[in-house]
Design a protein around this motif. Sequence first.
Motif, mmCIF file in Angstrom:
data_model
loop_
_atom_site.group_PDB
_atom_site.id
_atom_site.type_symbol
_atom_site.label_atom_id
_atom_site.label_comp_id
_atom_site.label_asym_id
_atom_site.label_seq_id
_atom_site.Cartn_x
_atom_site.Cartn_y
_atom_site.Cartn_z
ATOM 1 N N ARG A 272 0.828 -1.209 0.000
ATOM 2 C CA ARG A 272 0.000 0.000 0.000
ATOM 3 C C ARG A 272 0.864 1.262 0.000
ATOM 4 N N ASP A 273 1.995 1.216 0.690
ATOM 5 C CA ASP A 273 2.806 2.410 0.877
ATOM 6 C C ASP A 273 3.594 2.789 -0.374
ATOM 7 N N ILE A 274 4.042 1.796 -1.142
ATOM 8 C CA ILE A 274 4.938 2.074 -2.274
ATOM 9 C C ILE A 274 4.436 1.503 -3.598
ATOM 10 N N ILE A 275 4.043 0.235 -3.599
ATOM 11 C CA ILE A 275 3.797 -0.448 -4.879
ATOM 12 C C ILE A 275 2.505 0.002 -5.542
ATOM 13 N N GLN A 276 1.404 0.045 -4.795
ATOM 14 C CA GLN A 276 0.106 0.359 -5.385
ATOM 15 C C GLN A 276 0.063 1.762 -5.977
#
Length: 522
Positions: A272-276
């Motif tokens: 949630r923090d980086i990839i999405q």
Amino acid sequence: MASEETSKVEAVAPSLECVTPGGDTSSNPIKDEGGSLAIVVLGASGDLAKKKTFPALFALFKQNYIPSESTKLFGYARSKLTDEDLQDRLRGYLTGGKTDEKTDPAQLANDFVKLITYTSGGYDEDAGFQKLDKLVEDWEKQTAHEGPHRRLFYMALPPSVYPLVAKMVRKHCMAKEGWTRVVIEKPFGKDLESAEKLSGELGELFTEDQLYRIDHYLGKEIVQNLLVMRFANRFLVPLWNAEHISNVQIVFKEPFGTEGRGGYFDEFGIIRDIIQNHLMQVLCLVAMEKPVSLDPEDVRDEKVKVLKSIGVPTLADCVLGQYEGYTDDDTVPDDSHTPTFATIVLRINNERWDGVPFILRAGKCLDQRKAEVRIQFKDTPGDIFKCKKQGRNELVLRLQPAEAIYLKMTVKQPGLEMQASQSELDLSYRDRYAEINIPEAYERLLLDVIRGDQQHFLRRDELKRAWEIFTPILHKIDEEKKKPTLYKQGGRGPPESDELIGAYGFQRTSGYVWVPPQLQKK
């Protein structure tokens, strides 16, 4: 800014136009609307405002993009501070942007902070926002500049208060004439349901052209170069497809852990923090078709088409990891299953990319700080030079640090023998553009908001589709309490990650490492 300098603003300030390298302003011109500009930073006493928002505004101020005679900055937060208190807090962070050698940086910082007026109030208090509105309106009446009274609200706030603060802005603080624009930071929800709920609440208050969902990766220099590199170079056009490309990796690595953000991070995790968000935005620019123009809506239309072509990943398509010592943080539960590392393989089901795995990798406490796009080409047919052992051709776009674009290729090693070796064609920004200031991402994106250019901001349907891709796997991870693999700090992450990407065709080069030129000189 000193009076002598401000009198020159109209003569030296860069025009509010998109200027091409040759100085041509004919493509996508953006007019300077004139009038007053009030920039309101909500959450002005917090870390984001102190470390990112105000420094970015200062960098624009130094370059005369926000001239002092027509611009005013307002800070609003719950902290009981005076104007001087906030100004003193900010001074140590005001270092961005480039100036000439004659300019005194300390004097510039003092001139900038004098533009800031602060007022405190609750985020659910009508009285606080009424007071804020009066401060802005009184200043607008005092300005002698003709034109619209423009208001930009930057929410440097926790996402949980976005709807509440947005209601207050809508109720009390809208521009009486001119425009009102609202900037919100990620995370835009935790899954599809929460993201749609937030979008719906904001959509009831503001039109889509008033909302700017900021993802700072879209402001990075190399990311912005993707469109130019892909669509302005004839030799790349026939290569940019499944016939020639084996796989694409988009990588984010940090050599440190949560650093006091354990409580926040544990609620979201690395996907949630980086990839999405960050890595998916980069993927869209790598994979999208050529837009019909550089109009923001045309560009975002093509990004949405890519997102609609991406299949939903399964647990078999990912590897989850957690660095050893993560749960030692007092703010993290001892039994936390939150991943601090993830590799996820996505497939784009269209004619251009059929069969090409897009590998997204992100992690904390790894061996280095790096963000890059690595496009690996297929093996050369009829390999008479026995080049396989040298490694494949790769086009690498290094987003941070030491921005660069380089092409790994096989060449003859100098000498009397016919021996092949791997080298690179290298565009390292700090060498090639040593005399040019490379702006920070927030600096560029804030200027885009002032200009009204939404190309580098997320549209609602774009955000929705990105969550549709990741929500099923996120829910499955949460529901099954899937335990991530522990990995040692300072390494490459779980070995299973390398096994997964190897199974999807990635071949890692051994014995060759690209080193930024500035480090080679040392």
